[in-house]
Design a protein around this motif. Structure first.
Motif, PDB file in Angstrom:
ATOM      1  N   TYR A 106       0.824  -1.305   0.017  1.00 37.19           N
ATOM      2  CA  TYR A 106      -0.190   0.123  -0.032  1.00 37.19           C
ATOM      3  C   TYR A 106       0.976   1.228   0.013  1.00 37.19           C
ATOM      4  O   TYR A 106       0.298   2.352  -0.189  1.00 37.19           O
ATOM      5  CB  TYR A 106      -0.868   0.055   1.187  1.00 37.19           C
ATOM      6  N   GLY A 107       2.076   1.067   0.204  1.00 38.49           N
ATOM      7  CA  GLY A 107       3.017   2.279   0.299  1.00 38.49           C
ATOM      8  C   GLY A 107       3.013   3.198   1.424  1.00 38.49           C
ATOM      9  O   GLY A 107       3.099   4.201   1.451  1.00 38.49           O
ATOM     10  N   VAL A 108       2.634   2.428   2.460  1.00 41.72           N
ATOM     11  CA  VAL A 108       2.370   3.266   3.866  1.00 41.72           C
ATOM     12  C   VAL A 108       3.929   3.754   4.483  1.00 41.72           C
ATOM     13  O   VAL A 108       4.722   3.040   4.412  1.00 41.72           O
ATOM     14  CB  VAL A 108       1.862   2.272   4.962  1.00 41.72           C
ATOM     15  N   LYS A 109       3.870   5.030   4.762  1.00 36.36           N
ATOM     16  CA  LYS A 109       5.051   5.716   5.227  1.00 36.36           C
ATOM     17  C   LYS A 109       4.990   5.271   6.620  1.00 36.36           C
ATOM     18  O   LYS A 109       3.665   5.256   7.328  1.00 36.36           O
ATOM     19  CB  LYS A 109       4.796   7.234   5.237  1.00 36.36           C
ATOM     20  N   ARG A 110       6.180   5.244   7.197  1.00 36.34           N
ATOM     21  CA  ARG A 110       6.539   4.737   8.801  1.00 36.34           C
ATOM     22  C   ARG A 110       5.512   3.684   9.084  1.00 36.34           C
ATOM     23  O   ARG A 110       4.813   3.486   9.900  1.00 36.34           O
ATOM     24  CB  ARG A 110       6.056   6.185   9.469  1.00 36.34           C
ATOM     25  N   HIS A 111       5.914   2.773   8.180  1.00 35.00           N
ATOM     26  CA  HIS A 111       4.761   1.582   8.522  1.00 35.00           C
ATOM     27  C   HIS A 111       4.952   0.725   9.679  1.00 35.00           C
ATOM     28  O   HIS A 111       3.869   0.245  10.235  1.00 35.00           O
ATOM     29  CB  HIS A 111       4.954   0.475   7.000  1.00 35.00           C
ATOM     30  N   ARG A 112       5.986   0.898  10.285  1.00 36.15           N
ATOM     31  CA  ARG A 112       6.408  -0.065  11.376  1.00 36.15           C
ATOM     32  C   ARG A 112       5.284   0.665  12.758  1.00 36.15           C
ATOM     33  O   ARG A 112       4.807   0.155  13.545  1.00 36.15           O
ATOM     34  CB  ARG A 112       7.876   0.140  12.010  1.00 36.15           C
ATOM     35  N   GLU A 113       5.440   2.209  12.664  1.00 40.81           N
ATOM     36  CA  GLU A 113       4.721   2.930  13.762  1.00 40.81           C
ATOM     37  C   GLU A 113       3.308   2.706  13.402  1.00 40.81           C
ATOM     38  O   GLU A 113       2.447   2.706  14.238  1.00 40.81           O
ATOM     39  CB  GLU A 113       5.119   4.535  13.784  1.00 40.81           C
ATOM     40  N   ARG A 114       2.794   2.568  12.046  1.00 38.64           N
ATOM     41  CA  ARG A 114       1.149   2.647  12.018  1.00 38.64           C
ATOM     42  C   ARG A 114       0.997   1.111  12.098  1.00 38.64           C
ATOM     43  O   ARG A 114      -0.119   0.968  12.795  1.00 38.64           O
ATOM     44  CB  ARG A 114       0.993   2.788  10.305  1.00 38.64           C
ATOM     45  N   ILE A 115       1.683   0.058  12.121  1.00 38.22           N
ATOM     46  CA  ILE A 115       1.282  -1.267  12.283  1.00 38.22           C
ATOM     47  C   ILE A 115       1.323  -1.350  13.936  1.00 38.22           C
ATOM     48  O   ILE A 115       0.325  -2.013  14.501  1.00 38.22           O
ATOM     49  CB  ILE A 115       2.331  -2.384  11.909  1.00 38.22           C
ATOM     50  N   ALA A 116       2.186  -0.711  14.621  1.00 41.51           N
ATOM     51  CA  ALA A 116       2.018  -0.682  16.054  1.00 41.51           C
ATOM     52  C   ALA A 116       0.903  -0.043  16.548  1.00 41.51           C
ATOM     53  O   ALA A 116       0.117  -0.352  17.627  1.00 41.51           O
ATOM     54  CB  ALA A 116       3.468  -0.177  16.604  1.00 41.51           C
ATOM     55  N   GLU A 117       0.567   0.863  15.924  1.00 44.22           N
ATOM     56  CA  GLU A 117      -0.749   1.845  16.300  1.00 44.22           C
ATOM     57  C   GLU A 117      -1.883   0.683  16.332  1.00 44.22           C
ATOM     58  O   GLU A 117      -2.796   0.939  17.309  1.00 44.22           O
ATOM     59  CB  GLU A 117      -0.631   3.064  15.566  1.00 44.22           C
ATOM     60  N   LEU A 118      -2.086   0.230  15.143  1.00 44.43           N
ATOM     61  CA  LEU A 118      -3.256  -0.569  14.926  1.00 44.43           C
ATOM     62  C   LEU A 118      -3.223  -1.902  15.802  1.00 44.43           C
ATOM     63  O   LEU A 118      -4.429  -2.135  16.176  1.00 44.43           O
ATOM     64  CB  LEU A 118      -3.407  -0.869  13.221  1.00 44.43           C
ATOM     65  N   LEU A 119      -2.237  -2.468  16.010  1.00 41.66           N
ATOM     66  CA  LEU A 119      -2.214  -3.495  16.757  1.00 41.66           C
ATOM     67  C   LEU A 119      -2.532  -3.281  18.312  1.00 41.66           C
ATOM     68  O   LEU A 119      -3.446  -3.928  18.698  1.00 41.66           O
ATOM     69  CB  LEU A 119      -0.684  -4.226  16.913  1.00 41.66           C
ATOM     70  N   ASP A 120      -2.161  -2.042  18.809  1.00 41.26           N
ATOM     71  CA  ASP A 120      -2.558  -1.359  19.975  1.00 41.26           C
ATOM     72  C   ASP A 120      -3.978  -1.241  20.035  1.00 41.26           C
ATOM     73  O   ASP A 120      -4.859  -1.727  20.932  1.00 41.26           O
ATOM     74  CB  ASP A 120      -1.780  -0.274  20.429  1.00 41.26           C
ATOM     75  N   LEU A 121      -4.539  -0.586  18.859  1.00 38.58           N
ATOM     76  CA  LEU A 121      -5.959  -0.269  18.945  1.00 38.58           C
ATOM     77  C   LEU A 121      -6.878  -1.282  18.836  1.00 38.58           C
ATOM     78  O   LEU A 121      -7.944  -1.428  19.518  1.00 38.58           O
ATOM     79  CB  LEU A 121      -6.184   0.613  17.276  1.00 38.58           C
ATOM     80  N   PHE A 122      -6.546  -2.461  18.145  1.00 39.55           N
ATOM     81  CA  PHE A 122      -7.493  -3.444  18.219  1.00 39.55           C
ATOM     82  C   PHE A 122      -6.970  -4.692  19.485  1.00 39.55           C
ATOM     83  O   PHE A 122      -7.546  -5.821  19.182  1.00 39.55           O
ATOM     84  CB  PHE A 122      -7.439  -4.046  16.769  1.00 39.55           C
ATOM     85  N   GLU A 123      -6.150  -4.305  20.169  1.00 37.44           N
ATOM     86  CA  GLU A 123      -5.840  -5.118  21.359  1.00 37.44           C
ATOM     87  C   GLU A 123      -4.917  -6.440  20.849  1.00 37.44           C
ATOM     88  O   GLU A 123      -5.390  -7.581  21.168  1.00 37.44           O
ATOM     89  CB  GLU A 123      -6.912  -5.363  22.246  1.00 37.44           C
ATOM     90  N   VAL A 124      -4.395  -6.492  19.850  1.00 39.52           N
ATOM     91  CA  VAL A 124      -3.817  -7.765  19.314  1.00 39.52           C
ATOM     92  C   VAL A 124      -2.161  -7.604  19.237  1.00 39.52           C
ATOM     93  O   VAL A 124      -1.664  -8.421  18.684  1.00 39.52           O
ATOM     94  CB  VAL A 124      -4.469  -8.004  17.958  1.00 39.52           C
ATOM     95  N   ALA A 125      -1.755  -6.568  19.761  1.00 38.07           N
ATOM     96  CA  ALA A 125      -0.322  -6.456  19.848  1.00 38.07           C
ATOM     97  C   ALA A 125       0.586  -7.636  20.443  1.00 38.07           C
ATOM     98  O   ALA A 125       1.555  -7.861  19.847  1.00 38.07           O
ATOM     99  CB  ALA A 125       0.300  -5.155  20.776  1.00 38.07           C
ATOM    100  N   PRO A 126       0.011  -8.314  21.456  1.00 40.69           N
ATOM    101  CA  PRO A 126       0.630  -9.471  21.915  1.00 40.69           C
ATOM    102  C   PRO A 126       0.852 -10.528  20.813  1.00 40.69           C
ATOM    103  O   PRO A 126       1.363 -11.633  20.993  1.00 40.69           O
ATOM    104  CB  PRO A 126      -0.331 -10.079  23.256  1.00 40.69           C
ATOM    105  N   LEU A 127      -0.053 -10.740  19.794  1.00 42.50           N
ATOM    106  CA  LEU A 127      -0.209 -11.515  18.853  1.00 42.50           C
ATOM    107  C   LEU A 127       0.758 -11.482  17.783  1.00 42.50           C
ATOM    108  O   LEU A 127       1.031 -12.015  16.750  1.00 42.50           O
ATOM    109  CB  LEU A 127      -1.558 -11.631  18.210  1.00 42.50           C
TER     110      LEU A 127
END
Length: 251
Positions: A106-127
């Motif tokens: 998708y060409g997401v900029k700062r993708h690591r930060e974006r992924i971490a943000e969404l994992l936290d938002l949907f409470e799946v970061a431990p996965l």
């Protein structure tokens, strides 16, 4: 910029002798959440497949974000995303790997930060380090939602976004989606068999049966048209009533 994110006019899809969608016309406004409802076989999946350009309409016209589908499909899909509880991400990759692959596509900029943000938002970061194929159905549903929001789409198509979630998590997901819609102005087309989802999340509802649009309006308007107290009662009436339509026909 047009206020109409989706403009569908006279959509018809025929498979052999079966008319799956028959003269479907509707609009989705910018920043609106529109529910697409109906019993199994109503034509919802076929309609979404046409909107995504996966199948070509037998007749009719689709404009999404001011462009023609399927003619401008690539340009349209760059600004959209899709999540379904019934479409799995590659099962052999870990959750973070899957999201990284899609973020790069998708060409997401700062993708690591974006992924971490969404994992936290949907409470799946431990996965994040878990193999995707080993997730439960509910966990997969939430990871799919993370994928669908990676590129901050202008249009999000959601197929059963709370399927397999327990009541607590389903409530959290509804709140998240409403929050994203409010904060980012994302338009959503939302299909669900969970009528509580629809009543709490959707601004308007399209009710389909046997390929045709039989009612359109806010959840309250739909209930009033069918003379029922809940959307679940409306759904049951439509599912059991054959060619039943609301009083006065479709809005």
């Amino acid at each position: 910029m047009s206020d109409e994110v989706i403009e569908a006019s006279g959509l018809r899809k025929v498979f052999g002798k079966t008319v799956a969608v028959d003269e479907l016309s509707f609009r989705l406004g910018r920043g609106e959440i529109l529910g697409l409802l109906g019993p199994n076989g109503a034509g919802k999946t076929t309609a979404i497949s046409m909107l995504l350009g996966l199948i070509t309409p037998t007749a009719g016209r689709i404009r999404i974000l001011g462009r023609e589908m399927p003619k401008d499909r690539v340009a349209i899909l760059e600004r959209c995303n899709f999540s379904s509880a019934y479409v799995n991400l590659p099962s052999n990759l870990r959750v973070r790997e899957n999201l990284t692959v899609f973020a790069k596509l998708y060409g997401v900029k700062r993708h690591r930060e974006r992924i971490a943000e969404l994992l936290d938002l949907f409470e799946v970061a431990p996965l994040a380090a878990r193999v995707t194929g080993a997730l439960s159905s509910g966990e997969s549903t939430r990871v799919n939602l993370c994928k669908a929001l990676l590129n901050e789409p202008e249009l999000l198509l959601l197929d059963e976004p709370t399927a397999s979630l327990d009541p607590d998590m389903a409530d959290k997901v509804r709140r998240i989606l409403r929050g994203v819609q409010r904060d980012k102005g994302i338009s959503m087309l939302y299909t669900s068999h969970n009528m509580r989802d629809v009543e709490e999340v959707c601004d308007r509802v399209l009710f389909m049966n046997k390929g045709r649009l039989i009612a359109e309006g806010t959840p309250s308007e739909i209930k009033a048209k069918f003379g029922e107290q809940t959307l679940e009662q409306v759904f049951i009436k439509v599912a059991r009533g054959g060619d039943l339509v609301a009083e006065g026909g479709a809005a």
